[in-house]
Design an enzyme around this catalytic site. Sequence first.
Site, mmCIF file in Angstrom:
data_model
loop_
_atom_site.group_PDB
_atom_site.id
_atom_site.type_symbol
_atom_site.label_atom_id
_atom_site.label_comp_id
_atom_site.label_asym_id
_atom_site.label_seq_id
_atom_site.Cartn_x
_atom_site.Cartn_y
_atom_site.Cartn_z
ATOM 1 C CB CYS A 102 -39.406 -51.825 -119.202
ATOM 2 S SG CYS A 102 -39.080 -50.772 -117.805
ATOM 3 C CG HIS B 80 -24.953 -58.084 -112.793
ATOM 4 N ND1 HIS B 80 -24.775 -56.901 -113.490
ATOM 5 C CD2 HIS B 80 -26.189 -58.547 -113.131
ATOM 6 C CE1 HIS B 80 -25.857 -56.662 -114.211
ATOM 7 N NE2 HIS B 80 -26.727 -57.649 -114.014
ATOM 8 C CB SER C 84 -31.486 -48.512 -112.102
ATOM 9 O OG SER C 84 -31.802 -49.647 -111.352
ATOM 10 C CD GLU D 165 -40.797 -49.410 -110.957
ATOM 11 O OE1 GLU D 165 -40.208 -48.440 -111.455
ATOM 12 O OE2 GLU D 165 -41.755 -49.995 -111.487
ATOM 13 C CD GLN E 111 -38.924 -53.484 -111.789
ATOM 14 O OE1 GLN E 111 -37.734 -53.184 -111.805
ATOM 15 N NE2 GLN E 111 -39.798 -52.979 -112.653
ATOM 16 N N GLY F 157 -52.894 -26.040 -119.863
ATOM 17 C CA GLY F 157 -52.110 -26.473 -121.023
ATOM 18 C C GLY F 157 -51.864 -27.963 -120.878
ATOM 19 C CB ALA F 158 -53.103 -30.723 -122.497
ATOM 20 N N GLY F 159 -49.455 -30.050 -122.350
ATOM 21 C CA GLY F 159 -48.197 -30.510 -122.952
ATOM 22 C C GLY F 159 -47.736 -31.827 -122.347
#
Lengths: 346, 260
Positions: free
Chosen positions: A58, A110, A120, A127, A131, A199-201
């Site tokens: 990504c 690189h 990163s 991670e 990858q 609470g669902a923030g």
Amino acid sequence: MVDVEPIQNQLVCLGLNYRTTPVEVRERVAFPESKVPEAVQEVRALPGFEESVVLSTCNRVEIYSTHTHADAQQAQGELVKYVIRRFDLAPEQAEALVTYDLHAGEAARHLFRVVSGLDSMVLGETEIFGQVKAAYQVALAAGTTSRTLNKLFQQAFSVGKKVRNETTIQRGSTSVGSVAVDLAEKVHDLKECRVMLIGAGEMSRTCAQSLLSRGAKSIIVSNRSHDRAVELATEMGGTALKFDEWEAAMHEVDVIISSTSAPHFVIKPEQIQHVMKKRRWEPLLIIDIAVPRDVDPAVNGIEGVYLYDIDALQAIADSGRKEREKQLYACEQIIESQLTKYGFVE
Amino acid sequence: MPLDRQLLLLSTLAFLIGVVPAARALFSGHWRPSRQWIPMLIGFILQTGAVYDRGQAVGQCPMKSLSDILVFIAWSIVLLYFLVGPPYRVSLLGIFTAPLVTAMQGLAFVIPDAFPDYAAKSKIDPYVELHAALALVAYAAFALACITGVMYLLQERFLKKHHIGGLFYQLPPIQGLAKAIQKLVYLGLLLLSFSLLVSFKLNTPISNPKLIFAWAVWVLYALIGVIMWRQVLSPRQTAWLAAVGFVIPFISLWLMTTHG
């Protein structure tokens, strides 16, 4: 002493990442996982190209290749043309495409930095190592790697491990979510850990997801809007609780993440004292993400209760980031010494 | 220098090598358990050789002088460390175990009249040997409970005071440490109970002070065990008990050897 092989001069890397290219362009030129085997074959089939590995995540798209062109510029030009053709970019999109074109030692440096997590978005994240490994395995299986890239990637993995083993670049937490996981791991066995969201923030959702992804046992969501609680609980594979019921269930959980929009404390010392009696000294971690705070700070004084508010979490994450930045020089030194050892630089 | 002393000296050095670089690496954040585990293993092999050779030299289980007792307990501590450490994921226990073992063995060398040449017994009473060996392994379990207690108290303080740094990341979760303390106290208590049961079968009577001290230690740990089982105190308070409680068996060892 490792032999310096002239063939390394034929090594080229064309790439774009989160620094060079905005997400709307990156998503346009990203290779879906299923298309990577096809892509490595296409690159190798380009005139004058011999080997290829395609890394597409990504945050970056990179093509590592070896070529027989007279100069690296020509090879890189061919790769840019391939990308434009492959993704059918319009002339203005092609014009806006900003890439980095590296060859020989620069390309190796690189790759070593990428594998070590130094390139990163979250410095030192691990991670990317997996990858890159997966990208190399795909190319290996497709038969598009040979002596140079096989050697380069093996060296890169060895450098990545060395950097991680000899520095603390990957240690500590750099985000509120990962701080929450680290804390929960040091209080409980995460596999047995039951989590409650009050609470669902968005930030409490991120914390809960981090905990679940690292193996937390179960999750309970309670919110003023019960529909929202049901929605979030369904999304995370947990159960929803009505807002007037969370207090009665508090003693059953090991981690409480609170983020209501209440203007006053919703969790008070008297409640927690009662909960701790029922828990028979089992420790309780409370993460208070709300501003204004949901949990009375006096709660931290109760035996077996560990309370962290948003400032405490942020301070830990900041210190984690600073610790990693301090390690950067040591990591670069290791990479330079390995580049010399492998004959990429003198 | 006799062979057992040479082996013991080498094992002490191995433990020291284990603790100094490992502690430095731990606080700088570059610590890996294998760096400690290997010198601990080498130290244990040398230590086992030393205990065996000393046993051969005195013709019995070497537990009669204070120096021999210290070495035997140190050996039992390392043995239990290898048995208890991995299942409870407390590999860091080695960092805390190694200095204690190094200090005990160092002390064994420097105390007056260290490693006396006591004559081999003409007839060995196996119950006396079993009683003493079980009691000393029990003390080793209490020593490990003490070390685990210190680890718990450190980690608990880090969590409470929000000191999230080098050692915090290396220490196990407090819940696991609390369970390990409890199990080590129960294990020590069980072994000491067997040791005291065996004392009823002795053909050769042992001196009253020794038995009294052993019973006093048993009562202390039985009390701690009951407190843990009934959850009368918090895990932090029981960690304090386990950490401080070991002072009593440690003093009793000295008293036992000085009172014959």
